[in-house]
Design an enzyme around this catalytic site. Structure first.
Site, PDB file in Angstrom:
ATOM      1  N   HIS A 198       0.820  -1.210   0.000  1.00  0.00           N
ATOM      2  CA  HIS A 198       0.000   0.000   0.000  1.00  0.00           C
ATOM      3  C   HIS A 198       0.850   1.254   0.000  1.00  0.00           C
ATOM      4  CE1 HIS A 198      -3.817  -1.983   1.796  1.00  0.00           C
ATOM      5  NE2 HIS A 198      -3.905  -1.852   0.497  1.00  0.00           N
ATOM      6  N   GLU A 441       1.130 -19.243 -15.266  1.00  0.00           N
ATOM      7  CA  GLU A 441       2.133 -18.953 -14.242  1.00  0.00           C
ATOM      8  C   GLU A 441       2.677 -20.215 -13.588  1.00  0.00           C
ATOM      9  OE1 GLU A 441       0.361 -16.235 -11.455  1.00  0.00           O
ATOM     10  OE2 GLU A 441      -1.487 -17.377 -11.297  1.00  0.00           O
ATOM     11  N   ASP A 465       5.149 -15.356 -10.978  1.00  0.00           N
ATOM     12  CA  ASP A 465       5.055 -16.721 -10.466  1.00  0.00           C
ATOM     13  C   ASP A 465       5.721 -17.723 -11.397  1.00  0.00           C
ATOM     14  OD1 ASP A 465       3.831 -16.840  -7.892  1.00  0.00           O
ATOM     15  OD2 ASP A 465       2.013 -16.044  -8.811  1.00  0.00           O
ATOM     16  N   CYS A 512       1.401 -10.116 -18.025  1.00  0.00           N
ATOM     17  CA  CYS A 512       1.033  -9.165 -16.968  1.00  0.00           C
ATOM     18  C   CYS A 512       1.979  -9.228 -15.780  1.00  0.00           C
ATOM     19  CB  CYS A 512      -0.416  -9.379 -16.518  1.00  0.00           C
ATOM     20  SG  CYS A 512      -0.686 -10.973 -15.721  1.00  0.00           S
TER      21      CYS A 512
HETATM   22  C1  PEP Z   1       2.340 -13.012 -11.758  1.00  0.00           C
HETATM   23  O1  PEP Z   1       2.433 -14.031 -11.065  1.00  0.00           O
HETATM   24  O2  PEP Z   1       3.155 -12.695 -12.648  1.00  0.00           O
HETATM   25  C2  PEP Z   1       1.232 -12.078 -11.533  1.00  0.00           C
HETATM   26  C3  PEP Z   1       1.035 -11.054 -12.324  1.00  0.00           C
HETATM   27  O3  PEP Z   1       0.419 -12.307 -10.466  1.00  0.00           O
HETATM   28  P1  PEP Z   1       0.790 -11.970  -8.952  1.00  0.00           P
HETATM   29  O4  PEP Z   1       2.047 -11.146  -8.947  1.00  0.00           O
HETATM   30  O5  PEP Z   1      -0.398 -11.238  -8.418  1.00  0.00           O
HETATM   31  O6  PEP Z   1       0.972 -13.321  -8.361  1.00  0.00           O
HETATM   32 MG    MG Z   2       0.811 -14.788  -9.878  1.00  0.00          MG
END
Ligand code: PEP
Ligand code: MG
Length: 547
Positions: A198, A441, A465, A512
């Protein structure tokens, strides 16, 4: 990492850029007031008096938070300060308050001791969670706890900060970030912190350059040291020599030029020189951030994280009305551009109790695995998302986190169709064509990307991940962070397999994970055929410029 130079007393420390930008100033070390909490049991403690003191403290801190929210709103022009609201939710959490009162009544604890111990239960649980998000919420809990105790001791937790300061701290809460911004600190440098914490998000919204994870900074920097902060590269220079000062002045000029350049390209599509258009979307989590879609002219939301429903309201995470309001606000802010809602990616039995501690929580009960066991949670989330999708057809897509097996996809699809049928029976408008996609992931998914591509409507590669699972490196363990190599060829082969399968079966492939926000990596991803990138909004200018 520390590096001495022989020219001056100059010293450089390195961390991670949480909010890009550069700044100079005088170091101000932020040390929270130390407090002693009363002994655990006190048979002379007056129960009624302690309960009164507690209620007064809660009211006072609540008022303070309201003021901070008002200030945050005026500064960041956001219609809702959900981050501070999260702290408010902690303060109003009935279970937490009940626990504090229970200690006062049954153990005869003084109010400060009761607060300390009751918060301790949550802090330990969140700290032990395998969810990075929950671990990052520990600073919110500590902040509210300290403010309550400070109030009970009639002292204040934030000192006056001199002008032209670069604030150095072990960690910061979002409220502290807002309070410091009132003092107009030039930059924030913290020893701990997290990119998705945050505090980093608030600092970003307030445009205060911030570096996190700077090992040893609290011990290395002295109050009054002149410091330079290059938050773009994550570099802190203490007592800079002439060479650094000159370099820094050039950086200031470059930053000014960059801002001019960004304003020129902001409204243009992200198009390569050969005319290929790339979707540049935003990764978002909190309502406070939604404005960033417009600030950075993002092509919609490529990843809307929804775990905050569990963080803001541990007791009642599934409030459908709240969920609908949240998704609807996201859609409205995107003005016709797509919103990709990711199903809850919570994990660890601290959020949804599994009754057993897990030895390897990252390999354990997480994401879709939880949702398929706790069907009611999945169905309520699907109902909330699909309700909004029905109101805004064609604007929402749903994404499954932590999927590792084809059968999991089939199950979610079945649940989605069943919830759609219920909505139809209840005569709600339904969008029949809501795309259902998956996060790639887990390596098994990339290796079987062809099979998944026959079922899923889109892929979004979660490199955060995917890196962790491919290289067997805990993404949250600083001890092995040097093994967390996002440019590892093993990872890129999996990305390639995924991109190729997407092309072969004609489904969109996005990235992402954080990897997409590094300009060089973004260009390689594009060269591999990926046409959609989703990044934290402050990274959009650099990536767009590179494209
Ligand atoms: C990822 O794992 O790349 C992802 C975008 O999700 P998070 O970071 O929320 O696990
Ligand atoms: Mg992830």
């Amino acid at each position: 990492m520390t590096e001495d130079t022989s020219i001056s007393r100059e010293k450089k420390l390195y961390g991670i850029a949480a909010v890009p930008g550069i700044a100079e100033g005088i170091a101000h070390l932020y040390e929270r007031e130390k407090f002693n909490v009363s002994d655990e049991d006190d048979e002379h403690s007056n129960e009624e008096q302690e309960l009164d003191r507690l209620n007064n403290a809660i009211k006072a801190i609540s008022k303070e938070l309201e003021m901070v929210t008002a200030f945050a709103k005026s500064q960041v022009d956001a219609d809702s300060s959900s981050i501070i609201e999260t702290q408010m939710a902690i303060l109003e959490d009935p279970e937490l308050i009940r626990q504090i009162k229970l200690y006062i009544q049954t153990r005869k604890s003084k109010a400060d001791r009761a607060v300390y111990d009751a918060f301790g239960i949550y802090i330990r649980a969140f700290r032990a969670s395998d969810s990075e998000l929950l671990r990052q919420r520990v600073s919110d809990l500590r902040d509210i706890r300290n403010r309550l105790i400070a109030h009970l001791h009639k002292s204040t937790t934030v000192q006056d900060i001199p002008g032209n300061a670069v604030l150095i701290a072990d960690d910061l809460s979002p409220t502290e970030v807002v309070l410091f911004s009132k003092h107009k600190v030039n930059a924030l440098v913290v020893e701990l912190g997290g990119l998705n914490a945050h505090a980093s998000i608030v600092a970003g919204a307030l445009a205060i350059p911030m570096i996190i994870n700077v090992a040893g900074v609290v011990n290395e920097v002295k109050n009054g040291d002149k410091v330079l902060v290059n938050a773009a590269s994550g570099e802190l220079i203490i007592s800079p020599g002439k060479e650094s000062l000159d370099f820094f002045n050039v950086q200031i000029e470059l930053a000014e030029q960059k801002e001019v350049q960004w304003q020129k390209i902001k409204e243009l599509p992200a198009k390569t020189s050969c005319g290929t258009e790339i979707q540049l979307r935003a990764n978002l989590e909190f309502e406070l951030e939604f404005e960033n879609i417009l600030t950075y002219n993002a092509d919609g939301i490529g990843l809307l994280r929804t775990e905050s429903f569990f963080i803001a309201d541990v007791e009642n995470p599934l409030d459908i009305a709240k969920q609908i309001a949240f998704y609807e606000q996201a859609v409205k802010t995107c003005r016709g551009k797509a919103v990709t809602v990711r199903l809850f990616d919570v994990g660890g039995d601290k959020v949804i109790r599994s009754g057993k501690e897990e030895d390897n929580p990252f390999l354990g009960w997480r994401g879709i695995r939880i949702l398929l066991e706790k069907r009611e949670i999945l169905r309520q989330q699907l109902r909330s998302i699909l309700t909004v999708a029905g109101r805004y057809p064609g604007q929402i897509q749903i994404m499954i986190p932590m999927i590792s097996d084809l059968a999991e996809f089939d199950e979610v699809k079945r649940e989605m169709i069943s919830v759609q049928q219920i909505l139809k029976d209840e005569e709600f408008p339904v969008d029949e064509n809501v795309p259902l996609g998956i996060m790639v992931e887990v390596p098994s998914v990339a290796l079987m990307a062809g099979e998944f591509a026959r079922k899923a409507d889109f892929f979004s590669i979660g490199t955060n991940d995917l890196t962790q699972y491919t290289l067997a490196v805990d993404r949250a363990n600083p001890k092995v962070s040097n093994h967390y190599q996002q440019m590892h060829p093993g990872l890129w082969r999996l990305i390639r397999l995924t991109a190729d399968a997407g092309q072969k079966f004609g489904i969109p492939v996005a990235v992402c994970g954080e990897l997409a926000s590094y300009s060089f990596a973004a260009l390689v991803l594009i060269a591999m055929g990926i046409r959609s990138l989703s990044v934290a909004p402050p990274h959009i200018p650099d990536v767009k410029q590179a494209i």
